[in-house]
Design a protein around this motif. Structure first.
Motif, PDB file in Angstrom:
ATOM      1  N   THR A 150       0.751  -1.082   0.136  1.00 57.40           N
ATOM      2  CA  THR A 150       0.107  -0.143   0.079  1.00 57.40           C
ATOM      3  C   THR A 150       0.829   1.279   0.148  1.00 57.40           C
ATOM      4  O   THR A 150       0.534   2.329  -0.650  1.00 57.40           O
ATOM      5  CB  THR A 150      -1.028   0.058   1.176  1.00 57.40           C
ATOM      6  OG1 THR A 150      -1.584  -1.341   1.034  1.00 57.40           O
ATOM      7  CG2 THR A 150      -2.114   1.105   1.478  1.00 57.40           C
ATOM      8  N   LYS A 160      -4.703   0.134  -4.783  1.00 57.35           N
ATOM      9  CA  LYS A 160      -4.549  -1.107  -5.300  1.00 57.35           C
ATOM     10  C   LYS A 160      -5.640  -1.099  -6.358  1.00 57.35           C
ATOM     11  O   LYS A 160      -5.709  -2.457  -7.132  1.00 57.35           O
ATOM     12  CB  LYS A 160      -5.209  -1.725  -3.742  1.00 57.35           C
ATOM     13  CG  LYS A 160      -4.423  -1.954  -2.858  1.00 57.35           C
ATOM     14  CD  LYS A 160      -4.927  -2.805  -1.761  1.00 57.35           C
ATOM     15  CE  LYS A 160      -3.843  -2.903  -0.550  1.00 57.35           C
ATOM     16  NZ  LYS A 160      -4.407  -3.653   0.596  1.00 57.35           N
ATOM     17  N   VAL A 165      -5.004  -7.235  -6.845  1.00 53.08           N
ATOM     18  CA  VAL A 165      -4.750  -7.739  -5.875  1.00 53.08           C
ATOM     19  C   VAL A 165      -5.269  -9.102  -5.507  1.00 53.08           C
ATOM     20  O   VAL A 165      -6.652  -9.164  -5.480  1.00 53.08           O
ATOM     21  CB  VAL A 165      -4.998  -6.789  -4.565  1.00 53.08           C
ATOM     22  CG1 VAL A 165      -4.654  -7.463  -3.420  1.00 53.08           C
ATOM     23  CG2 VAL A 165      -4.255  -5.460  -4.744  1.00 53.08           C
TER      24      VAL A 165
END
Length: 333
Positions: A150, A160, A165
């Motif tokens: 992050t 993200k 992810v």
């Protein structure tokens, strides 16, 4: 002798034998029938294991009237869950899981080390974070791997949403990266060293020290809320064990690595390399940084990050979940 008297005699003999076996069963930190039991979780690396390995070898549990039952976990969030259900009394977390005690799910009873083991890794040819756009990135959610990813994305002006992810546990990331099922990962050593054996040309795109002016990366020992509030004697004794082990680790770094390697059944060189990614804090440092508010600043800085990252709805003051008074107070125990 009647059958009933024979059966009674046999039962009495069996009971006596059971008592005798109970009296001599167990070894190391599990010996002693009158010791108070403690269920303690840990992660199988230098950060998560070294103090427990020292406590076992130096018989620190018995010294403080405790009997430790230890169980290995793959990450901190799983231990926080176990604390909440009562399956654990105490556990260990890395920096990425600090949002859980900050959200009221546990108490931090002792700061352990400052970590520098986290990385964003990618395949050969990927040399910057912005090259991860649209690519698949594995990460154990809610861990320091999640945290370093992050931060790295943010530094690159990304989120993200700019990558794909995939939440994975630690063992899955090792196999998924090696088999090219993911393009990158937010992960940590020593597991990255395992990946490097199969993918030696991987690249490291970000590390903890890249963000040291922004946020610290402490590791810590945690306790269930009910344990701290309702079992104060056990809590104080456990902190005293940790304090003794911290003092031993600072004074005997090489021996501490050997003891950790023995407990983990790993080569000493491997554990030594893992320890190289750790800043060990002495007992005097931890006491001083607790009393002068430095640790509160670390935790409050992390809370700012967790709010920004969406892990916390609002910032929680460190004094509500770091029991620094108990940590320093255990010095006299």
């Amino acid at each position: 002798m009647s059958v009933s008297r024979k059966l009674s005699a046999l039962a009495a003999g069996a009971a006596a034998l059971a008592l005798a076996l109970a009296g001599c069963s167990g070894s190391g930190d599990n010996a002693g029938g009158s010791l108070q039991p403690v269920n303690f979780g840990y992660i199988a690396d230098y950060n998560g294991t070294s103090l427990l390995a020292i406590a076992k070898d130096q018989k620190l549990w018995q010294k403080h009237g405790l009997k430790a039952n230890t169980k290995v976990f793959t990450n901190g969030p799983l231990q926080i869950q176990a604390l909440g259900t009562g399956d654990l009394d105490f556990g260990y977390i890395g920096p990425g899981a600090f949002w859980l005690p900050a959200s009221g799910q546990a108490k931090v009873i002792a700061i352990n080390t400052l970590g520098n083991a986290d990385r964003v890794i990618a395949r050969s040819g990927t040399t910057s974070i912005d090259q991860l756009r649209g690519k698949t990135v594995g990460v154990p959610e809610g861990t320091s791997g999640d945290m370093i990813l992050t931060l790295a994305l943010e530094k690159a002006g990304m989120t993200k949403n700019d990558v794909k992810v995939v939440n994975m546990d630690a063992s899955t990331i090792v196999s998924a990266f090696a088999s090219k099922k993911i393009d990158a990962a937010g992960f940590w050593y020593p597991a990255i060293a395992t990946i490097k054996k199969q993918v030696p040309d991987l690249t490291e795109l970000a590390k903890n020290s890249d963000f040291e002016s922004q946020v610290s990366f402490p590791t810590a020992f945690v306790a269930g809320n009910d344990v701290v509030s309702g079992q104060q004697d056990k809590t104080t004794k456990t902190i005293a064990v940790l304090r003794d082990a911290i003092a031993y680790r600072s004074a005997n770094p090489d021996k501490s690595i050997e003891l950790t390697a023995k407990m983990l059944n790993m080569p000493v060189d491997q554990v030594k390399a893992d320890a190289g990614n750790v800043k060990v804090l002495s007992l005097d440092e931890l006491d001083a940084k607790t009393k002068d508010g430095t640790i509160d600043k670390w935790l409050n800085g992390m809370a700012d990050y967790f709010v920004e990252a969406g892990k916390l709805k609002k910032k929680t003051d460190a004094k509500t979940y770091y029991t620094g008074d108990l940590f320093t107070g255990a010095a006299a125990k």
